[in-house]
Design an enzyme around this catalytic site. Structure first.
Site, short mmCIF file in Angstrom:
data_model
loop_
_atom_site.label_atom_id
_atom_site.label_comp_id
_atom_site.label_asym_id
_atom_site.label_seq_id
_atom_site.Cartn_x
_atom_site.Cartn_y
_atom_site.Cartn_z
CG ASN A 109 -26.97 42.63 -42.38
OD1 ASN A 109 -27.09 42.43 -43.59
ND2 ASN A 109 -25.84 43.05 -41.83
CB THR A 154 -35.77 -8.85 -39.10
OG1 THR A 154 -35.47 -10.24 -39.10
CG2 THR A 154 -36.86 -8.57 -38.07
CG HIS A 155 -31.77 -9.52 -41.15
ND1 HIS A 155 -30.50 -9.06 -40.89
CD2 HIS A 155 -32.31 -9.84 -39.95
CE1 HIS A 155 -30.29 -9.11 -39.57
NE2 HIS A 155 -31.37 -9.57 -38.99
CB SER A 276 -42.22 1.14 -70.25
OG SER A 276 -41.28 0.96 -71.30
CE LYS A 282 -40.88 -1.61 -66.71
NZ LYS A 282 -40.19 -2.05 -65.53
CG ASN A 284 -42.37 1.45 -64.54
OD1 ASN A 284 -42.28 0.24 -64.33
ND2 ASN A 284 -41.96 2.02 -65.65
CD GLU A 289 -39.33 3.76 -59.62
OE1 GLU A 289 -38.23 3.46 -60.09
OE2 GLU A 289 -40.38 3.74 -60.29
CE1 TYR A 316 -26.55 38.28 -44.56
CE2 TYR A 316 -24.86 39.73 -45.44
CZ TYR A 316 -25.88 38.84 -45.64
OH TYR A 316 -26.25 38.50 -46.91
CD GLN A 321 -27.32 37.09 -51.94
OE1 GLN A 321 -27.54 38.20 -51.50
NE2 GLN A 321 -26.70 36.89 -53.09
#
Ligand code: ARG
Length: 464
Positions: A109, A154-155, A276, A282, A284, A289, A316, A321
């Protein structure tokens, strides 16, 4: 027989061994475990609890085990359950009776509490360095783009023109706080728990102070029950990680948007983009992401451990674990995300013209026109309303403010003079916001100086 097999008359079921074992993931702590055991054995000899020759034998045994693990010569076993008992078993196999003395005045422990601290302390150092590299890249890019005008939003609607440097330095500030949060969390990791035993401390005359110094900890844990049942330091690290990922994810979202044809603000390098399998055109932004996507698992890891800990009585419990897999996953994920981010950003190309043209559309200088009327004596609420009417008028005619004639302006307010054209130029709109913390080149110059100063200080701290 198991190291703890004495009181048992039957073998554990194979499936119970499998279910119970943590070796498949905690084997990554072998170095920390050996480091802690060496310090412990030396201290035992110093205190006359074992003989100096026995300590030497143990240390030699442990070092040879480490070598063999690293050379891939040793295989961990599920029957020995976890990294601690695997190594102890190897030691006993290797050096015989003396090996059985290592675990005197110690429990798994306090051993595991030590190992995780040692592990996290060194991972935190690596992560701290990676963060500084990313911040340095942001600072360098900001240096290049003090005069690059872009639309601020903004927004996600165009709001006011800002400098790209200002936008990049906003992320610098977020990461700076993350860096400080990590540094702060490390302070609370810096407590040496050995000597806490299973929960109640130890009756042997061990010297915790010697072990603390040997392992380079700042403090000793102050309460044995707390020391073996506390995982706050893991939670704190994971909270730091979750907040850092909020920031990386938001930056990723912007990079993904900016890389679209609709925005066209940024082009990622081929080396950090993917194609792609069906659409030949493409390109990407997969790295960004994935960082955005991996944010979920880092949050999840934090939530998982918070939930594991919430109902545990002292001290403990085996539930604990379950701290390791989420922790290791967070450490690995943070390191990978930070490592990919720096070269991805550094190699990206900002499309300065597109950004400028983006700022030139969408009436980002409307506030400046309203402010202008205020300087000519109109109350802000009234100027806001007048400019609202001007914008509506322009929208119908597909004109920008700068394209209006003075006579057209004056149709809305006689307070408007020829000097209006200078006031609503994008460059002027940016330049006048020169207060501390603002987007004007003057204010950014100061922000950059402060960023440089921070990076120098951080580098000195990292270098020790
Ligand atoms: N593998 C265990 C863990 O990671 C080590 C501590 C086990 N202690 C015990 N009393 N069973 O938590």
């Amino acid at each position: 027989m198991k190291l703890w097999g004495g009181r048992f008359s039957k073998k554990t079921a194979e499936m119970a061994d499998d279910f119970n074992a943590s070796i498949s993931f905690d084997s990554r702590l072998y170095r920390q475990d050996i480091q802690g055991s060496i310090a412990h054995a030396r201290m035992l000899a110093l205190q006359g609890i074992i003989l100096p020759v026995e300590a030497e034998e143990i240390v030699r045994g442990l070092l040879s085990i480490q070598e063999d693990i690293e050379a891939g010569k040793l295989e961990f076993s599920v029957t020995a359950e976890d990294v601690h008992m695997n190594i102890e078993t190897f030691l006993i196999q290797r050096i015989g009776e003396t090996g059985k003395k290592l675990h005197t005045a110690r429990s798994r422990n306090d051993q595991v509490a030590l190992d995780i601290r040692l592990y996290l302390r060194s991972e935190a150092e690596i992560i701290s360095g990676l963060l500084i590299e990313l911040m340095t890249a942001l600072r360098d890019l900001a240096h290049e783009h003090v005069d690059t005008v872009m639309p601020g939003y903004t927004h996600l609607q165009k709001a006011q023109p800002i400098s790209l440097a200002h936008h990049l330095l906003a992320y610098f500030e977020m990461l700076r706080r993350d860096w400080e949060r990590l540094k702060d969390a490390v302070k609370r990791m810096d407590y040496m728990p050995l000597g806490s035993g299973a929960l109640a401390g130890s009756g042997f005359p061990i010297d915790r102070e010697v072990v603390r110094q040997e392992l380079g900890f700042e403090h000793l844990t102050r309460n044995s029950l707390d020391a073996v049942s506390d995982r706050d330091f893991v939670l704190e690290f994971m909270s730091f990680g979750a907040i850092l990922m909020v920031h990386l994810s938001r930056l990723s979202e912007e990079i993904i948007l900016w890389a679209t044809d609709e925005f066209g603000f940024i082009e990622l390098d081929d080396a950090f983009s993917t194609g792609s399998s069906i659409m030949p055109q493409k390109k990407n932004p997969d790295m960004a992401e994935l960082v955005r996507g991996k944010t979920g698992r880092v949050y999840g890891n934090l939530m998982s451990l918070l939930t594991t800990m919430k109902g545990l009585p002292l001290a403990y419990n085996k539930d604990m674990q379950e701290d390791k897999e989420p922790l290791f996953d967070s450490v690995d994920t943070l390191k990978k995300c930070l490592a990919i981010y720096t070269p991805m950003l550094r190699s990206a190309r900002f499309n300065v013209d597109r950004m400028y043209r983006g700022a030139a559309r969408g009436f980002t200088n409307a506030t400046d026109l309203a402010d202008y009327l205020v300087t000519k004596g109109m109350a802000f609420r009234d100027s806001h309303s007048v400019v609202g009417q001007i914008v509506a008028w322009c929208l119908e005619r597909e004109k920008s403010l700068e394209e209006m004639t003075l006579a057209e302006f004056r149709g809305f307010s006689p307070l408007i003079d020829q000097d209006i054209y200078g006031e609503i130029k994008l460059k002027a709109c940016v330049e006048k916001r020169s207060l501390y913390g603002g987007t004007a080149p003057e204010a950014i110059k100061q922000a950059l100086e402060e960023a440089d100063h921070f990076l120098q200080k951080a580098a000195a701290i990292i270098a020790g």
